[in-house]
Design a protein around this motif. Structure first.
Motif, short mmCIF file in Angstrom:
data_model
loop_
_atom_site.label_atom_id
_atom_site.label_comp_id
_atom_site.label_asym_id
_atom_site.label_seq_id
_atom_site.Cartn_x
_atom_site.Cartn_y
_atom_site.Cartn_z
N TRP A 90 0.82 -1.21 0.00
CA TRP A 90 0.00 0.00 0.00
C TRP A 90 0.86 1.27 0.00
CZ3 TRP A 90 -0.91 3.83 3.85
CH2 TRP A 90 -2.01 4.67 3.58
N ASN A 119 3.13 1.15 -3.62
CA ASN A 119 2.39 1.05 -4.87
C ASN A 119 0.92 1.39 -4.63
OD1 ASN A 119 4.58 -0.19 -6.67
ND2 ASN A 119 4.49 -1.67 -4.99
N ARG A 120 0.68 2.62 -4.19
CA ARG A 120 -0.67 3.01 -3.81
C ARG A 120 -1.67 2.88 -4.96
NH1 ARG A 120 -2.03 6.87 0.19
NH2 ARG A 120 -0.02 6.29 1.05
N LYS A 121 -1.28 3.31 -6.15
CA LYS A 121 -2.21 3.28 -7.28
C LYS A 121 -2.53 1.84 -7.68
CE LYS A 121 -1.00 7.78 -9.25
NZ LYS A 121 -0.49 8.51 -10.44
N LEU A 122 -1.50 0.98 -7.73
CA LEU A 122 -1.75 -0.42 -8.07
C LEU A 122 -2.58 -1.11 -6.98
CD1 LEU A 122 1.71 -1.53 -9.52
CD2 LEU A 122 -0.43 -1.17 -10.76
N ASP A 140 -4.87 0.32 -5.00
CA ASP A 140 -6.26 0.76 -5.14
C ASP A 140 -6.91 0.15 -6.38
OD1 ASP A 140 -6.03 2.26 -2.86
OD2 ASP A 140 -5.56 4.13 -3.91
N LEU A 141 -6.15 0.06 -7.48
CA LEU A 141 -6.70 -0.51 -8.71
C LEU A 141 -7.07 -1.98 -8.52
CD1 LEU A 141 -7.38 -0.25 -11.71
CD2 LEU A 141 -4.98 -0.79 -12.23
N ARG A 177 -10.29 -2.22 -6.46
CA ARG A 177 -11.49 -1.84 -7.22
C ARG A 177 -11.88 -2.92 -8.23
NH1 ARG A 177 -9.30 3.49 -6.99
NH2 ARG A 177 -8.29 3.20 -9.01
#
Length: 567
Positions: free
Chosen positions: A149, A152-155, A157-158, A161
């Motif tokens: 987390w 690689n925050r974007k990965l 969250d992706l 989702r």
């Protein structure tokens, strides 16, 4: 019995060395895990610094990223080494390089000896406690989390989702009930061996490798399957803020830590020299068997979190300013908003000040200037009477005014001729008491001497503005105490209303009204309002004003009721 300590070290190796020596001085064997992210030179220097301690071992190194499996893997390798190398160890205590013993190790060992079959670990199901901070609760056990987390925050969250979008849900290993709690535990040798030697451990490990923050759920869940007795609490004093981040203890917390009676505290600031010199404290005869008491610490930190997130009523700081509307109490103390009274009573402001001793202002939101109490141009806190400065942020103007003189009960006049940007603020503030005499704006128009045809447009404008304010006050979102009456209703019984206002403002200091303030001469008002109707402007907010209604203003004053006790 012998207490063994597993220490996870990531930074501040000089302080970690100091803590290793304190555990060793207490007779504890120590197994250290150094994060694999640490530079080899730093690691080697640390190993060399404590090479003189015979009962210290180093576990194989894992890469420890926050919220990932590496932290569990580190404790597994350290625990296995502890149990293999030190067969006399009966309890294993998990600590970090930032954990400090507050009491002698001998007292902790005596405490554990009194509870030989008890495992001390926070362990609660996600359905039972709302501890989770960050939006993921049960999902951390039903989704997969292959990305770190923090890095690689974007990965991260992706991936979450996408799994939620397709309705993905992991199956739990048979017999496993997920539990959560603090990662700092103290387990018996029997329980730890049972967890590490469980035939199903490969399946459990595969499952928890994809759980988010497994160090707060791996042992917390498996201990429920193997322990004889679980005390769902941590022996380490660790507090967290509203964002889930650990509180750091500084030198200022010395007295608080002394009163806590806890055995270990985390997280200690590396430069808290006073704490490192003071703890662990020597044994005191009356404290040897004392139970840890975190009640005072819990209350203090709860107050700190509440102060940090909500602040003090009526005082806003920059970090909280954008979300200030979530607060029901916007001001520092109760105040009264009076609409229409000064239209009916020309000397109402001074009369109310004499009767209540309150800080009675004029029209604070008048368009020409701010009418402070006593007519001053500059109020406490440097508040100017300039209307442009006030209207730049009327809500903050009001909160500053009341905060700067919060020891007083404020009252101010309001009306449809004033700036209306403060309406919703007044309506949403639980500290506000709003008294409205609707249609009172008609009295100054009547007394102006102008004909109904000349004031028709102005009367329509004032009524339209007042009606909008009344809709705000009747909204379900209103939190203020609101009393609305028409001009006709008020004129029929003004003393009752005025007495209630004085009682609310002055409290027990209020006295019965011997006489009402001088009322404006409204003989002929009924005919004036009829002329407005004839001109096509219907003043419906005034109520049904008749000549008979006006005459009731001369009613005798009523004494404040009282009770005489009988024998």
């Amino acid at each position: 019995m012998t207490l063994g300590v597993i220490m996870l070290v990531h930074t501040a190796f000089d302080r970690a060395e100091q803590m290793v020596r304190r555990w060793a001085e207490g007779g504890c064997p120590v197994v250290i895990h150094v994060d694999r992210n640490v530079e080899p030179a730093t690691h080697d220097h640390f190993v060399h610094a404590i090479s003189d301690l015979p009962d210290v071992r180093f576990a194989s190194r894992s890469r420890c990223e926050w919220g990932t499996w590496g932290l569990v893997e580190a404790t597994q390798s350290a625990a296995t080494l502890m149990l293999d190398e030190f067969p006399s160890v009966s309890h294993v205590y998990l600590a970090s390089g930032a954990c400090m013993p507050l009491r002698p190790v001998s007292e902790l060992e005596a405490y554990l000896a009194r509870h030989p079959d008890t495992d001390f670990i926070e362990s609660a199901t996600t359905a039972d406690v709302p501890w989770t901070v960050g939006g993921l609760d049960r999902e951390r056990f039903t989704l997969r989390f292959p990305f770190a987390w923090k890095k690689n925050r974007k990965l991260f969250d992706l991936a979450v989702r996408l799994q939620q979008l397709v309705g993905y849900r992991r199956a739990l290993p048979e017999g496993l009930v997920p539990h959560m709690g603090s990662q700092w535990w103290c387990l018996t040798r029997q329980t730890l061996e049972a967890i590490l030697q469980d035939p199903k451990r490969p399946a459990y490990d595969r499952y928890f490798k994809s759980v988010w923050i497994p160090d707060e759920s791996y042992y917390q869940s498996l201990v429920r399957m193997h322990a004889r007795r679980v005390e769902s609490k941590s022996l380490t004093l660790a507090k967290f803020d509203h964002q889930g981040k650990p509180h750091i203890f500084f030198d200022d917390h010395l007295e608080l830590l002394q009163r806590s009676g806890c055995f270990v505290a985390r997280k200690i600031w590396r430069d808290a020299e006073l704490l490192f010199q003071t703890f662990p404290q020597p044994s005191a005869p009356d404290q040897i068997d004392a139970e840890p008491n975190t009640g005072a610490v819990d209350r203090l930190f709860s107050q700190a979190v509440e102060r940090r997130t909500y602040g003090r009523p009526g005082l806003f700081m920059q970090s909280r300013f954008p979300s200030s509307d979530r607060q029901a109490v916007l001001t520092a103390s109760p105040y009264a908003v009076l609409q229409g009274f000064d239209d009916i009573f020309p000397d109402f402001q001074r009369w109310l000040a004499r009767r209540t001793g309150a800080e009675v202002h004029g029209h604070l939101f008048a368009r020409d200037r701010v009418h402070f109490a006593d007519g001053v141009e500059l109020y406490r806190g440097g508040l100017s009477d300039h209307p442009r400065l006030r209207d730049y942020n009327p809500k903050m103007f009001l909160t500053n005014l009341i905060w700067n003189a919060r020891e007083k009960h404020h009252c101010f006049q309001f009306g449809p001729a004033d700036s209306q940007g403060i309406c919703w603020t007044l309506a949403k503030d639980t500290n506000a008491s709003i008294w409205v005499v609707t249609g009172a704006w008609s009295v100054p128009l009547f007394l102006s001497g102008r004909s109904a045809s000349e004031v028709r447009a102005e009367a329509a404008r004032l009524q339209r503005i007042e009606n909008k304010f009344l809709k705000v006050l009747r909204s379900p979102q209103v939190r203020a105490r609101v009393r609305i009456m028409s001009l006709a209703e008020f004129v029929e019984a003004p003393m009752d209303v005025l007495q209630t206002i004085i009682d609310e403002i002055a409290g027990h200091k209020g006295r019965a009204i011997s006489e009402a303030p001088r009322m404006a001469d409204i003989e002929g008002l009924a005919a004036f309002l009829q002329d407005l109707k004839n001109q096509g402007m219907h003043p419906f907010l005034t109520g049904d004003i008749t000549a008979l209604t006006v005459q009731t203003r001369r009613r005798q004053s009523r004494r404040k009721p009282y009770i005489v006790a009988g024998k």
